[in-house]
Design an enzyme around this catalytic site. Structure first.
Site, PDB file in Angstrom:
ATOM      1  N   PRO A 101      -5.042   4.631  -1.665  1.00  0.00           N
ATOM      2  CA  PRO A 101      -4.414   3.323  -1.416  1.00  0.00           C
ATOM      3  C   PRO A 101      -3.825   3.181  -0.017  1.00  0.00           C
ATOM      4  O   PRO A 101      -3.467   2.067   0.382  1.00  0.00           O
ATOM      5  CB  PRO A 101      -3.337   3.235  -2.495  1.00  0.00           C
ATOM      6  CG  PRO A 101      -3.082   4.644  -2.907  1.00  0.00           C
ATOM      7  CD  PRO A 101      -4.365   5.381  -2.731  1.00  0.00           C
ATOM      8  N   TYR A 132       4.666   2.146   6.265  1.00  0.00           N
ATOM      9  CA  TYR A 132       4.051   3.414   5.865  1.00  0.00           C
ATOM     10  C   TYR A 132       4.820   4.513   6.594  1.00  0.00           C
ATOM     11  O   TYR A 132       4.815   4.561   7.830  1.00  0.00           O
ATOM     12  CB  TYR A 132       2.577   3.460   6.262  1.00  0.00           C
ATOM     13  CG  TYR A 132       1.698   2.442   5.585  1.00  0.00           C
ATOM     14  CD1 TYR A 132       0.920   2.796   4.477  1.00  0.00           C
ATOM     15  CD2 TYR A 132       1.624   1.129   6.044  1.00  0.00           C
ATOM     16  CE1 TYR A 132       0.100   1.859   3.855  1.00  0.00           C
ATOM     17  CE2 TYR A 132       0.807   0.192   5.425  1.00  0.00           C
ATOM     18  CZ  TYR A 132       0.050   0.565   4.344  1.00  0.00           C
ATOM     19  OH  TYR A 132      -0.763  -0.363   3.733  1.00  0.00           O
ATOM     20  N   LYS A 146      -7.384  -0.683   1.055  1.00  0.00           N
ATOM     21  CA  LYS A 146      -8.804  -1.016   1.164  1.00  0.00           C
ATOM     22  C   LYS A 146      -9.516  -1.205  -0.177  1.00  0.00           C
ATOM     23  O   LYS A 146     -10.634  -1.737  -0.208  1.00  0.00           O
ATOM     24  CB  LYS A 146      -9.538   0.088   1.949  1.00  0.00           C
ATOM     25  CG  LYS A 146      -9.163   0.151   3.412  1.00  0.00           C
ATOM     26  CD  LYS A 146      -9.533  -1.128   4.115  1.00  0.00           C
ATOM     27  CE  LYS A 146      -8.754  -1.305   5.386  1.00  0.00           C
ATOM     28  NZ  LYS A 146      -8.670  -2.701   5.792  1.00  0.00           N
ATOM     29  N   HIS A 199       0.962 -11.906   6.676  1.00  0.00           N
ATOM     30  CA  HIS A 199       1.575 -10.847   7.484  1.00  0.00           C
ATOM     31  C   HIS A 199       0.775 -10.649   8.761  1.00  0.00           C
ATOM     32  O   HIS A 199      -0.440 -10.454   8.722  1.00  0.00           O
ATOM     33  CB  HIS A 199       1.608  -9.527   6.707  1.00  0.00           C
ATOM     34  CG  HIS A 199       2.742  -9.438   5.734  1.00  0.00           C
ATOM     35  ND1 HIS A 199       3.174  -8.257   5.182  1.00  0.00           N
ATOM     36  CD2 HIS A 199       3.544 -10.408   5.207  1.00  0.00           C
ATOM     37  CE1 HIS A 199       4.180  -8.486   4.359  1.00  0.00           C
ATOM     38  NE2 HIS A 199       4.415  -9.782   4.357  1.00  0.00           N
TER      39      HIS A 199
END
Length: 389
Positions: free
Chosen positions: A292, A200, A296, A72
């Site tokens: 989350p 997100y 990381k 990605h």
């Protein structure tokens, strides 16, 4: 049994460390309280930084990851109406890899026998002894019989609830913790993702994340209060909520399907320091937890393992005690930067119970600034793809 290094925990951190140390010719034994099937059944992270993929390549186990993983070059932030793409490839020259933690763990487990990496599964009642001496050891029960492993160093890679960190006297360390007032409700389904990259989303009803494990398997999350239960969220209700929170563009592309797995995970930020006590060295979730948001957790464990393998190799191959002494400070410098990024992104993208109308407008103003600022996007991209070791 005697060995140079005993590793507690056969998750990805313990396995990766074991392989790196065996590649240097060091003697290693891993003990794991669960079964191998249980370890593989844990559904966790799926976005790998370059640091993590480089380590897999270094030990010669990256072939399947590169074949089946999804590179990605960017991801999206959403504000309920639009998608803001962060082009990490253009901004940093690097990519991330979507490859499930289960698959990475399987690669490490499958290669262990041929590389002489012994793993003892089902090790019950693990106890660490004499950590302040030059001769620490482990005791545990295997198949009903007591066992003991004598080692020169013990590495605690056994997660937040494992025995390693608990073996350190409270007066010898300090903890930093923030508990978030919500959790993530996740659904895994065999349906194609709604986008080629992660999304997100900040919506007035709460956070949502569109992720994937492959081109045919999707992973979605929504923010829920801590008192919610799985039974409160039948599949149809969850898919409806995702479609709203991801916004009209991404939400309209969702393919629905029956849940393979649903779970609710609480969120916390946690750091334990120092990460060394005598001959015990901590790595991964035994020493730190991140929300989350920002992906990381597994990647921080991998950077710990990088520093720890260098420290142990320096000690055994170059007789350098300073390598061990410097491990904790080296690891924590990167950990705190990752904690900052995860905390900051969590604050930006979630609704907190005490948020008022002003706080909401500040979040939207931040997102609007990010949408128009290459400098802001570069900062986010650098942290998301992984800071240098």
């Amino acid at each position: 049994m005697k060995t140079q290094i005993a590793i507690v925990g056969a998750g990805p951190a313990g396995l990766l460390l074991g392989h790196l140390l065996r590649a240097e010719g060091l003697e290693v034994v891993i003990v794991e309280r669960a079964t191998a099937d249980y370890v593989l059944g844990r559904i966790r992270a799926g976005v790998l930084e370059r640091t993590t993929t480089d380590l897999m390549d270094r030990i010669g186990l990256g072939e399947r990851m590169h074949r089946d993983g999804l590179p990605h070059g960017g991801f999206h932030l959403a504000d309920g109406q639009r998608l803001i793409r962060i082009d990490i490839a253009a901004l940093t020259g690097r990519q991330v890899m979507v490859y499930g933690q289960t698959e990475l763990t399987r690669d490490l487990m499958d290669a262990a026998p041929e590389r002489g990496l012994p793993i003892i599964y089902g090790a019950r009642d693990v106890v660490l002894h004499d950590l302040a001496s030059d001769a620490p050891y482990l005791t545990f029960v295997e198949d009903g019989a007591p066992r003991r492993i004598d080692a020169q160093f013990i590495c605690g890679c056994d997660g937040f609830h494992g025995p390693s960190r608990a073996a350190i006297p409270p007066a010898a360390a300090r903890t930093y913790e923030k508990i978030y007032p919500f959790g993530w409700l996740g659904i895994l389904a065999d349906v194609p993702p709604c986008d080629d990259e992660l999304i997100y989303a900040n919506h007035e009803r709460g956070f949502a994340l569109a992720s994937m494990r492959s081109e045919k398997r999707s992973r979605y999350y929504i923010q829920v209060p801590l008192d919610q239960k799985i039974e409160d969220w039948p599949d149809d209700r969850l898919w409806d909520e995702l479609a709203v929170r991801l916004g009209p563009e991404a939400g309209g592309r969702i393919t629905r399907g029956p849940a393979l797995e649903k779970s609710i995970a609480p969120l916390r930020s946690f750091v334990f320091e120092p990460m060394r006590h005598g001959r015990l060295l901590l790595a991964g979730d035994s020493a730190h937890i991140v929300p989350p948001t920002g992906a990381k957790g597994l990647n921080l464990a991998a950077s710990d393992v990088h520093y720890l393998s260098e420290a142990l190799t320096g000690y055994f191959r170059r007789a350098d005690p300073d390598a061990i002494a410097g491990y904790s400070d080296r690891a924590l410098a990167r950990i705190w930067k990752a904690e900052r990024f995860s905390w900051q992104l969590t604050r930006l993208m979630h609704r907190f119970p005490d948020n008022d109308a002003f706080d909401r407008r500040m979040q939207l103003a931040d997102l609007d600034y990010i949408a128009s600022s290459p400098a802001a996007q570069t900062t986010i991209a650098e942290n998301y793809v992984g800071l240098p070791l």
